[in-house]
Design an enzyme around this catalytic site. Structure first.
Site, mmCIF file in Angstrom:
data_model
loop_
_atom_site.group_PDB
_atom_site.id
_atom_site.type_symbol
_atom_site.label_atom_id
_atom_site.label_comp_id
_atom_site.label_asym_id
_atom_site.label_seq_id
_atom_site.Cartn_x
_atom_site.Cartn_y
_atom_site.Cartn_z
ATOM 1 N N LYS A 185 -17.733 25.114 13.668
ATOM 2 C CA LYS A 185 -17.363 25.265 15.081
ATOM 3 C C LYS A 185 -16.127 26.154 15.267
ATOM 4 O O LYS A 185 -15.401 26.437 14.315
ATOM 5 C CB LYS A 185 -17.123 23.862 15.671
ATOM 6 C CG LYS A 185 -18.392 22.994 15.708
ATOM 7 C CD LYS A 185 -18.120 21.648 16.394
ATOM 8 C CE LYS A 185 -19.380 20.803 16.493
ATOM 9 N NZ LYS A 185 -19.140 19.531 17.225
ATOM 10 N N TYR A 230 -27.213 22.456 23.162
ATOM 11 C CA TYR A 230 -26.766 21.071 23.355
ATOM 12 C C TYR A 230 -27.433 20.388 24.543
ATOM 13 O O TYR A 230 -26.902 19.402 25.062
ATOM 14 C CB TYR A 230 -25.242 21.024 23.493
ATOM 15 C CG TYR A 230 -24.500 21.009 22.167
ATOM 16 C CD1 TYR A 230 -24.643 19.941 21.275
ATOM 17 C CD2 TYR A 230 -23.655 22.041 21.797
ATOM 18 C CE1 TYR A 230 -23.967 19.907 20.060
ATOM 19 C CE2 TYR A 230 -22.962 22.014 20.577
ATOM 20 C CZ TYR A 230 -23.129 20.939 19.719
ATOM 21 O OH TYR A 230 -22.452 20.901 18.522
ATOM 22 N N PHE A 245 -19.140 14.715 28.509
ATOM 23 C CA PHE A 245 -18.425 15.764 27.781
ATOM 24 C C PHE A 245 -19.220 17.070 27.657
ATOM 25 O O PHE A 245 -18.776 18.007 27.012
ATOM 26 C CB PHE A 245 -18.013 15.257 26.399
ATOM 27 C CG PHE A 245 -19.173 14.765 25.551
ATOM 28 C CD1 PHE A 245 -19.987 15.638 24.847
ATOM 29 C CD2 PHE A 245 -19.447 13.399 25.455
ATOM 30 C CE1 PHE A 245 -21.034 15.190 24.068
ATOM 31 C CE2 PHE A 245 -20.508 12.929 24.683
ATOM 32 C CZ PHE A 245 -21.315 13.834 23.987
ATOM 33 N N ARG A 262 -24.451 14.874 6.847
ATOM 34 C CA ARG A 262 -23.729 13.985 7.778
ATOM 35 C C ARG A 262 -22.627 13.220 7.034
ATOM 36 O O ARG A 262 -21.555 12.962 7.575
ATOM 37 C CB ARG A 262 -24.696 12.995 8.437
ATOM 38 C CG ARG A 262 -25.856 13.635 9.177
ATOM 39 C CD ARG A 262 -25.547 14.097 10.560
ATOM 40 N NE ARG A 262 -25.113 13.055 11.445
ATOM 41 C CZ ARG A 262 -24.780 13.279 12.727
ATOM 42 N NH1 ARG A 262 -24.835 14.509 13.231
ATOM 43 N NH2 ARG A 262 -24.380 12.301 13.488
ATOM 44 N N THR A 267 -17.879 11.423 13.805
ATOM 45 C CA THR A 267 -17.640 12.349 14.925
ATOM 46 C C THR A 267 -16.165 12.398 15.306
ATOM 47 O O THR A 267 -15.592 13.469 15.511
ATOM 48 C CB THR A 267 -18.467 11.896 16.154
ATOM 49 O OG1 THR A 267 -19.821 11.710 15.755
ATOM 50 C CG2 THR A 267 -18.400 12.919 17.269
ATOM 51 N N ARG A 271 -14.415 16.377 8.402
ATOM 52 C CA ARG A 271 -13.721 16.054 9.649
ATOM 53 C C ARG A 271 -12.383 15.357 9.390
ATOM 54 O O ARG A 271 -11.417 15.566 10.112
ATOM 55 C CB ARG A 271 -14.636 15.227 10.558
ATOM 56 C CG ARG A 271 -15.698 16.119 11.227
ATOM 57 C CD ARG A 271 -16.771 15.329 11.897
ATOM 58 N NE ARG A 271 -17.603 16.136 12.777
ATOM 59 C CZ ARG A 271 -18.777 15.732 13.263
ATOM 60 N NH1 ARG A 271 -19.250 14.545 12.949
ATOM 61 N NH2 ARG A 271 -19.473 16.518 14.058
ATOM 62 N N GLU A 314 -33.556 22.767 15.605
ATOM 63 C CA GLU A 314 -32.263 23.464 15.581
ATOM 64 C C GLU A 314 -32.288 24.654 14.622
ATOM 65 O O GLU A 314 -31.691 25.697 14.909
ATOM 66 C CB GLU A 314 -31.151 22.478 15.198
ATOM 67 C CG GLU A 314 -30.905 21.439 16.301
ATOM 68 C CD GLU A 314 -29.817 20.437 15.954
ATOM 69 O OE1 GLU A 314 -29.216 20.527 14.858
ATOM 70 O OE2 GLU A 314 -29.560 19.555 16.797
HETATM 71 P P1 RTP Z 1 -22.661 17.105 16.179
HETATM 72 O O1 RTP Z 1 -23.887 16.884 17.045
HETATM 73 O O2 RTP Z 1 -21.738 18.193 16.710
HETATM 74 O O3 RTP Z 1 -23.002 17.262 14.749
HETATM 75 O O4 RTP Z 1 -21.763 15.782 16.234
HETATM 76 P P2 RTP Z 1 -22.202 14.277 16.204
HETATM 77 O O5 RTP Z 1 -23.685 14.150 15.991
HETATM 78 O O6 RTP Z 1 -21.292 13.594 15.240
HETATM 79 O O7 RTP Z 1 -21.836 13.805 17.687
HETATM 80 P P3 RTP Z 1 -22.737 13.791 19.020
HETATM 81 O O8 RTP Z 1 -22.710 12.410 19.583
HETATM 82 O O9 RTP Z 1 -24.054 14.449 18.782
HETATM 83 O O10 RTP Z 1 -21.866 14.698 19.994
HETATM 84 C C1 RTP Z 1 -21.927 16.107 19.928
HETATM 85 C C2 RTP Z 1 -20.539 16.688 19.958
HETATM 86 O O11 RTP Z 1 -19.992 16.483 21.260
HETATM 87 C C3 RTP Z 1 -18.583 16.324 21.143
HETATM 88 N N1 RTP Z 1 -18.217 15.030 21.713
HETATM 89 N N2 RTP Z 1 -17.183 14.874 22.491
HETATM 90 N N3 RTP Z 1 -15.173 13.751 24.127
HETATM 91 C C4 RTP Z 1 -16.153 12.966 23.676
HETATM 92 O O12 RTP Z 1 -16.239 11.800 23.935
HETATM 93 C C5 RTP Z 1 -17.161 13.577 22.825
HETATM 94 N N4 RTP Z 1 -18.167 12.943 22.266
HETATM 95 C C6 RTP Z 1 -18.840 13.860 21.561
HETATM 96 C C7 RTP Z 1 -18.222 16.374 19.678
HETATM 97 O O13 RTP Z 1 -17.803 17.699 19.374
HETATM 98 C C8 RTP Z 1 -19.528 16.048 19.011
HETATM 99 O O14 RTP Z 1 -19.548 16.577 17.715
HETATM 100 MG MG MG Z 2 -25.130 15.201 17.165
#
Ligand code: RTP
Ligand code: MG
Length: 140
Positions: A11, A51, A59, A87, A93, A104, A128
């Site tokens: 990112k 996304y 968010f 992962r 996250t 991370r 993706e």
């Molecule tokens: P990613 O999709 O980026 O691999 O991350 P992830 O599965 O760990 O998390 P996901 O729930 O899919 O959320 C996608 C991305 O959104 C941002 N996020 N911000 N501010 C917030 O509460 C929040 N929650 C999620 C993060 O950049 C996350 O990686």
């Molecule tokens: Mg995700």
């Protein structure tokens, strides 16, 4: 376990801090092979499309703007159980909850600026990967 492919994105918070090589080293040390890779500057529209699953989350706007703010590196990682393994290497996250040694934990700045994306299941990995790469661009 089967050989899988997963989509990874380094990112903007990480490309800006010149961390591409250090992050790639983590993948390779974990046995993941980088079988496709390119650097892109996503438009807001492209980030929004990628996304789209999160479009109703609070968010979403902030996430899309961040992903389009500076270049990213998109890549296909291949290996045994690559989706779950990636992962694991990424960590939680929220970097505050990420385990020691994960990307991370070491590099993420916040929940939003968390350095990497990785597909979360075989179905999303397939969608993706084809969002960014043609079959010819993936060399296993
Ligand atoms: P990613 O999709 O980026 O691999 O991350 P992830 O599965 O760990 O998390 P996901 O729930 O899919 O959320 C996608 C991305 O959104 C941002 N996020 N911000 N501010 C917030 O509460 C929040 N929650 C999620 C993060 O950049 C996350 O990686
Ligand atoms: Mg995700």
């Amino acid at each position: 376990m089967a050989i899988e492919r997963t989509l990874s994105i380094i990112k903007p918070d990480a490309t800006r801090r010149n961390l591409t090589g250090k992050i790639n080293a983590k993948f390779e040390e974990a046995g993941l092979r980088i079988v496709a890779q390119k650097r892109l500057h996503l438009s807001l529209e492209q980030a929004g499309k990628f996304y789209e699953v999160h479009k109703d989350r609070p968010f979403y706007g902030e996430l899309c703007e961040f992903m389009a703010s500076e270049p990213v590196v998109v890549q296909v990682l291949e290996g045994e159980g690559a989706i779950a393994k990636n992962r694991e290497v990424m960590g939680a996250t929220n970097p505050a909850n990420a385990a020691d040694g994960t990307i991370r934990k070491e590099f993420a700045l916040s929940m939003g600026e968390n350095s990497v994306h990785g597909s979360d299941a075989p179905e999303t990995a397939a969608v993706e990967i084809s969002f960014f790469f043609s079959g010819l661009e993936i060399v296993g």
